[in-house]
Design a protein around this motif. Structure first.
Motif, PDB file in Angstrom:
ATOM      1  N   SER A   4      -8.473  27.447 -50.347  1.00 32.83           N
ATOM      2  CA  SER A   4      -8.195  27.415 -48.798  1.00 32.83           C
ATOM      3  C   SER A   4      -7.388  28.401 -48.344  1.00 32.83           C
ATOM      4  O   SER A   4      -7.506  28.966 -47.067  1.00 32.83           O
ATOM      5  CB  SER A   4      -7.641  25.948 -48.455  1.00 32.83           C
ATOM      6  OG  SER A   4      -6.397  25.682 -49.477  1.00 32.83           O
ATOM      7  N   GLU A   5      -6.253  28.932 -48.947  1.00 36.16           N
ATOM      8  CA  GLU A   5      -5.486  29.646 -48.548  1.00 36.16           C
ATOM      9  C   GLU A   5      -6.606  31.464 -48.432  1.00 36.16           C
ATOM     10  O   GLU A   5      -6.292  31.985 -47.579  1.00 36.16           O
ATOM     11  CB  GLU A   5      -4.531  30.230 -49.535  1.00 36.16           C
ATOM     12  CG  GLU A   5      -3.370  29.217 -49.358  1.00 36.16           C
ATOM     13  CD  GLU A   5      -2.431  29.153 -50.656  1.00 36.16           C
ATOM     14  OE1 GLU A   5      -2.643  29.889 -51.687  1.00 36.16           O
ATOM     15  OE2 GLU A   5      -1.240  28.370 -50.367  1.00 36.16           O
ATOM     16  N   SER A   9      -6.974  33.312 -44.960  1.00 33.64           N
ATOM     17  CA  SER A   9      -6.463  34.845 -44.856  1.00 33.64           C
ATOM     18  C   SER A   9      -7.793  35.665 -44.617  1.00 33.64           C
ATOM     19  O   SER A   9      -7.590  36.787 -44.393  1.00 33.64           O
ATOM     20  CB  SER A   9      -6.130  35.176 -46.273  1.00 33.64           C
ATOM     21  OG  SER A   9      -7.179  35.382 -47.261  1.00 33.64           O
ATOM     22  N   GLY A  10      -9.180  35.492 -44.502  1.00 34.05           N
ATOM     23  CA  GLY A  10     -10.106  36.006 -44.082  1.00 34.05           C
ATOM     24  C   GLY A  10     -10.715  36.669 -45.121  1.00 34.05           C
ATOM     25  O   GLY A  10     -11.287  37.857 -45.099  1.00 34.05           O
ATOM     26  N   ALA A  11     -10.571  36.324 -46.512  1.00 35.55           N
ATOM     27  CA  ALA A  11     -11.156  37.086 -47.602  1.00 35.55           C
ATOM     28  C   ALA A  11     -12.633  37.290 -47.558  1.00 35.55           C
ATOM     29  O   ALA A  11     -13.413  36.571 -46.932  1.00 35.55           O
ATOM     30  CB  ALA A  11     -10.570  36.199 -48.821  1.00 35.55           C
ATOM     31  N   LEU A  16     -13.978  36.233 -52.380  1.00 36.38           N
ATOM     32  CA  LEU A  16     -14.248  34.650 -52.739  1.00 36.38           C
ATOM     33  C   LEU A  16     -14.946  34.455 -54.038  1.00 36.38           C
ATOM     34  O   LEU A  16     -14.647  33.568 -54.878  1.00 36.38           O
ATOM     35  CB  LEU A  16     -14.898  34.028 -51.457  1.00 36.38           C
ATOM     36  CG  LEU A  16     -14.241  33.680 -50.327  1.00 36.38           C
ATOM     37  CD1 LEU A  16     -14.948  33.381 -49.324  1.00 36.38           C
ATOM     38  CD2 LEU A  16     -12.990  32.867 -50.482  1.00 36.38           C
ATOM     39  N   GLN A  17     -15.985  35.325 -54.353  1.00 36.94           N
ATOM     40  CA  GLN A  17     -16.623  34.863 -55.438  1.00 36.94           C
ATOM     41  C   GLN A  17     -16.055  35.413 -56.625  1.00 36.94           C
ATOM     42  O   GLN A  17     -16.148  34.541 -57.780  1.00 36.94           O
ATOM     43  CB  GLN A  17     -18.082  35.954 -55.401  1.00 36.94           C
ATOM     44  CG  GLN A  17     -19.059  35.422 -54.294  1.00 36.94           C
ATOM     45  CD  GLN A  17     -20.141  36.559 -54.280  1.00 36.94           C
ATOM     46  OE1 GLN A  17     -20.198  37.654 -54.502  1.00 36.94           O
ATOM     47  NE2 GLN A  17     -21.189  36.056 -53.755  1.00 36.94           N
ATOM     48  N   ALA A  18     -15.347  36.414 -56.602  1.00 37.13           N
ATOM     49  CA  ALA A  18     -14.267  37.054 -57.785  1.00 37.13           C
ATOM     50  C   ALA A  18     -13.234  35.741 -57.915  1.00 37.13           C
ATOM     51  O   ALA A  18     -13.091  35.386 -59.328  1.00 37.13           O
ATOM     52  CB  ALA A  18     -13.661  38.290 -57.327  1.00 37.13           C
ATOM     53  N   TYR A  19     -12.625  35.247 -57.143  1.00 41.09           N
ATOM     54  CA  TYR A  19     -11.836  34.166 -57.184  1.00 41.09           C
ATOM     55  C   TYR A  19     -12.441  32.790 -58.037  1.00 41.09           C
ATOM     56  O   TYR A  19     -11.791  32.274 -58.862  1.00 41.09           O
ATOM     57  CB  TYR A  19     -11.157  33.537 -55.942  1.00 41.09           C
ATOM     58  CG  TYR A  19     -10.408  32.340 -56.078  1.00 41.09           C
ATOM     59  CD1 TYR A  19      -8.860  32.392 -56.451  1.00 41.09           C
ATOM     60  CD2 TYR A  19     -10.581  31.275 -55.630  1.00 41.09           C
ATOM     61  CE1 TYR A  19      -8.362  31.446 -56.604  1.00 41.09           C
ATOM     62  CE2 TYR A  19      -9.949  29.955 -55.956  1.00 41.09           C
ATOM     63  CZ  TYR A  19      -8.818  30.101 -56.279  1.00 41.09           C
ATOM     64  OH  TYR A  19      -7.918  29.006 -56.386  1.00 41.09           O
ATOM     65  N   LEU A  20     -13.839  32.440 -57.594  1.00 39.07           N
ATOM     66  CA  LEU A  20     -14.217  31.282 -58.039  1.00 39.07           C
ATOM     67  C   LEU A  20     -14.727  31.633 -59.573  1.00 39.07           C
ATOM     68  O   LEU A  20     -14.866  30.569 -60.414  1.00 39.07           O
ATOM     69  CB  LEU A  20     -15.611  31.006 -57.073  1.00 39.07           C
ATOM     70  CG  LEU A  20     -15.343  30.433 -55.806  1.00 39.07           C
ATOM     71  CD1 LEU A  20     -16.670  30.574 -54.883  1.00 39.07           C
ATOM     72  CD2 LEU A  20     -14.529  29.260 -55.915  1.00 39.07           C
ATOM     73  N   VAL A  21     -14.901  32.662 -59.932  1.00 39.15           N
ATOM     74  CA  VAL A  21     -15.607  32.939 -61.315  1.00 39.15           C
ATOM     75  C   VAL A  21     -14.457  33.472 -62.371  1.00 39.15           C
ATOM     76  O   VAL A  21     -14.844  33.441 -63.498  1.00 39.15           O
ATOM     77  CB  VAL A  21     -16.707  33.875 -61.438  1.00 39.15           C
ATOM     78  CG1 VAL A  21     -17.821  33.329 -60.702  1.00 39.15           C
ATOM     79  CG2 VAL A  21     -16.497  35.208 -61.037  1.00 39.15           C
ATOM     80  N   ASP A  22     -13.120  33.959 -61.831  1.00 43.44           N
ATOM     81  CA  ASP A  22     -12.387  34.415 -62.787  1.00 43.44           C
ATOM     82  C   ASP A  22     -11.094  33.306 -62.829  1.00 43.44           C
ATOM     83  O   ASP A  22     -10.154  33.344 -62.565  1.00 43.44           O
ATOM     84  CB  ASP A  22     -11.556  35.460 -61.903  1.00 43.44           C
ATOM     85  CG  ASP A  22     -10.774  36.446 -62.766  1.00 43.44           C
ATOM     86  OD1 ASP A  22     -11.082  36.227 -64.103  1.00 43.44           O
ATOM     87  OD2 ASP A  22      -9.696  36.932 -62.472  1.00 43.44           O
ATOM     88  N   SER A  23     -11.344  32.431 -63.961  1.00 42.64           N
ATOM     89  CA  SER A  23     -10.726  31.214 -64.319  1.00 42.64           C
ATOM     90  C   SER A  23     -11.162  30.817 -65.551  1.00 42.64           C
ATOM     91  O   SER A  23     -12.268  31.170 -66.070  1.00 42.64           O
ATOM     92  CB  SER A  23     -10.697  30.250 -63.319  1.00 42.64           C
ATOM     93  OG  SER A  23      -9.739  29.283 -63.492  1.00 42.64           O
TER      94      SER A  23
END
Length: 67
Positions: A4-5, A9-11, A16-23
Motif C-alpha cells: 500500500s505504501e 508513493s506512485g511506484a 510493483l512487480q519487483a516488490y511482489l516477486v522479490d520475497s
C-alpha cells in the motif's frame, strides 16, 4: 515497505512487480471447485505454464494494474 505504501508513493509498474516477486516463498492453500482447478491446469499447460505460475501471473497482473 508495504504494498500500500508503494501504491501511495506512485511506484511504477516494474517497481510493483519487483516488490511482489522479490520475497521468500510461502505455502498457500486454495479451495476451488475441481472443474475450475482442472480447467486452470489445462489452460496453464496449453500456455506453457504450471498452475502455480498461472496463479502468480494473474495475481501480479491484478496487483500492478493501474486504475
Amino acid at each position: 515497505m508495504k504494498y500500500s505504501e508503494l501504491l501511495d508513493s506512485g511506484a511504477s509498474t516494474s517497481e510493483l512487480q519487483a516488490y511482489l516477486v522479490d520475497s521468500e516463498l510461502v505455502t498457500v492453500t486454495l479451495r476451488l471447485p475441481r472443474t475450475m482447478r482442472e480447467s486452470a491446469k489445462e489452460y496453464a499447460n496449453l500456455n506453457g505454464l504450471t498452475f502455480t505460475s498461472l496463479v502468480k501471473q494473474c495475481l501480479i497482473e491484478k496487483l500492478t494494474k493501474k486504475d
